[in-house]
Design an enzyme around this catalytic site. Structure first.
Site, PDB file in Angstrom:
ATOM      1  CG  HIS A  11     -42.335  -5.662  78.295  1.00 56.66           C
ATOM      2  ND1 HIS A  11     -42.071  -6.337  79.433  1.00 56.66           N
ATOM      3  CD2 HIS A  11     -41.205  -4.691  78.279  1.00 56.66           C
ATOM      4  CE1 HIS A  11     -40.954  -6.036  80.085  1.00 56.66           C
ATOM      5  NE2 HIS A  11     -40.459  -4.939  79.448  1.00 56.66           N
TER       6      HIS A  11
ATOM      7  CG  HIS B 285     -39.365   2.306  76.076  1.00 54.04           C
ATOM      8  ND1 HIS B 285     -39.292   1.059  76.705  1.00 54.04           N
ATOM      9  CD2 HIS B 285     -38.154   2.688  75.854  1.00 54.04           C
ATOM     10  CE1 HIS B 285     -38.471   0.519  76.740  1.00 54.04           C
ATOM     11  NE2 HIS B 285     -37.551   1.372  76.081  1.00 54.04           N
TER      12      HIS B 285
END
Length: 410
Positions: A85, A187
């Site tokens: 991100h 993650h």
């Protein structure tokens, strides 16, 4: 010596488009920083997805800056990598973490992947998509060779591993070098703490509930981070839970007992400090679903921040499952369609492109397309002039010639 390990804080995430949810993520981050300082650690590791996007809002940047300065005031440095991100998949781009280097944030990057904290060797890499896995694996070999020179070492990654991630993972467990003492992963938003090699492999999980599919793990392990004691021969990991600002309530309601079931929900949430998110399954519905929703909203709408209903009509067979983890999403549909082609690289490229294009990341998508063709057609046996309007066709059976396309694919 001990350190704190956190990941996936996703600062700036406005879940369901609600500013209240964005503020919840900030509140949790503030709590985590305060608890880290209370633990009197020597340093902090953040394993990626610090922010929700590579272009964070001013509020997200200010929230992190405040936390970083608190740590700095307590004499606690932070080491960080960029997650999927945070990162923009484009040449020359930099993650937002770099903004804070002058404030003391130590960013592990492709250019500078290692640091020493006293006698501890810290190595890390930013997120690599599966289409770049060959590059990632080669870099891991290099870092593993450097780790051999040190008695204590930490590897920091933001990747999905096949053993823990059943969708589009980037690494298999055998790709991870086994000579580090601690593996600081990010993650995956659930808490994982497993032995690996001579050390521990840990995903601390996200700080807040980013998707409702995380609720199962949240009920079991909570949200938070870990404290790692690095004094002994093996790292000792302690889980630190942090209360989230508002609850997610899941309920199955029978249409035939709608009134009493709603009354029970009212009783449950009436004393909450903040309005909860309600995830309701209403079964055996006999009326128009919009009328049922209006009735529920009229009764408890003022007590909830959001109501997310699923309706099952009368006579329909049903099984109450976690919809978020069982449904076949776009990525799984892509994988199933391409399964017969027997080329995992093409499948990986397709799912990576879906992730980027669904977020309007055109430049990043173009970058990984170019990278894919550079990786697969780098040996020149026959030059071919390539026009962007040409159709790329599969090579004839038995034709193993490789070509280089002149020009960018856009």
């Amino acid at each position: 010596m001990k350190f704190a390990h956190l990941a996936d804080t996703h600062l700036g995430y406005r879940q369901y488009g609600l500013f209240e949810r964005e503020k919840d993520f900030y509140e949790v981050f503030d709590k985590v920083i305060d608890k880290i300082i209370e633990e009197n650690v020597d340093f902090v590791i953040h394993s990626g997805d610090l922010f929700e996007t590579a272009r964070p809002s001013p509020m997200a940047l200010l929230t992190f800056q405040k936390g970083l300065l608190k740590l700095k005031g307590a004499g606690i440095p932070m080491y960080a990598i960029a997650g999927n991100h945070d990162v923009v998949m484009r040449k020359g781009s930099i993650p937002p973490q770099v903004i804070f280097k002058k404030m003391g944030l130590k960013v592990l990057s492709n250019i500078n992947p290692t640091y020493m904290h006293e006698d501890v060797f810290i190595a890390g890499l930013p997120y690599y998509p599966a289409s770049h896995s060959k590059i990632l694996k080669s870099k891991l070999v290099e870092l593993s060779q450097k780790a051999h020179r040190h008695e204590k070492s930490i590897l920091v990654l933001h990747q999905g591993i096949d053993q823990y991630f059943d969708l589009n993972y980037e690494l298999e467990i055998g790709d991870i070098p086994d000579n580090f003492n601690y593996y600081a992963l990010g993650h995956i938003h659930k808490y994982i703490n497993d032995p690996f090699g001579d050390g521990r492999l840990v995903y601390p999980g996200s700080g807040e509930i980013w998707k409702t599919s995380e609720l199962v793990d949240y009920r079991k392990n909570g949200k938070g981070f870990v404290i790692v004691d690095f004094e002994g021969s093996k790292p000792n990991v302690k889980r630190i839970k942090v209360d989230i600002p508002r609850e997610f309530i899941e309920r199955v309601i029978d249409y035939n007992s709608l009134e009493s079931d709603i009354a029970g929900i009212k009783e449950t949430i009436k004393d909450f400090d903040k309005k909860p998110i309600l995830k309701l399954t209403i079964k055996d519905v006999e009326l128009d679903t919009s009328k049922v929703y209006d009735l529920i909203k009229e009764e408890i709408g003022d007590l909830a921040l959001m109501i997310r209903p699923t309706f099952i009509m009368a006579g329909e067979e049903y099984e109450i499952i976690n919809v978020d983890t069982k449904k076949l999403g776009p990525e799984q549909l892509i994988e199933s369609k391409l399964e017969g082609y027997g080329n995992s690289d093409i499948t990986t490229l397709a799912t990576d492109l879906y992730q980027l294009l669904s977020k309007d990341k055109i430049d990043e998508a173009s970058e990984i397309i170019n990278q894919y063709f550079n990786d697969h057609y780098s040996k020149i046996e026959e030059d071919v002039e390539f026009k962007t309007e040409d159709v790329i066709k599969e090579p004839l059976a038995g034709d193993d010639r490789q070509v280089t396309f002149k020009g960018d694919l856009k």
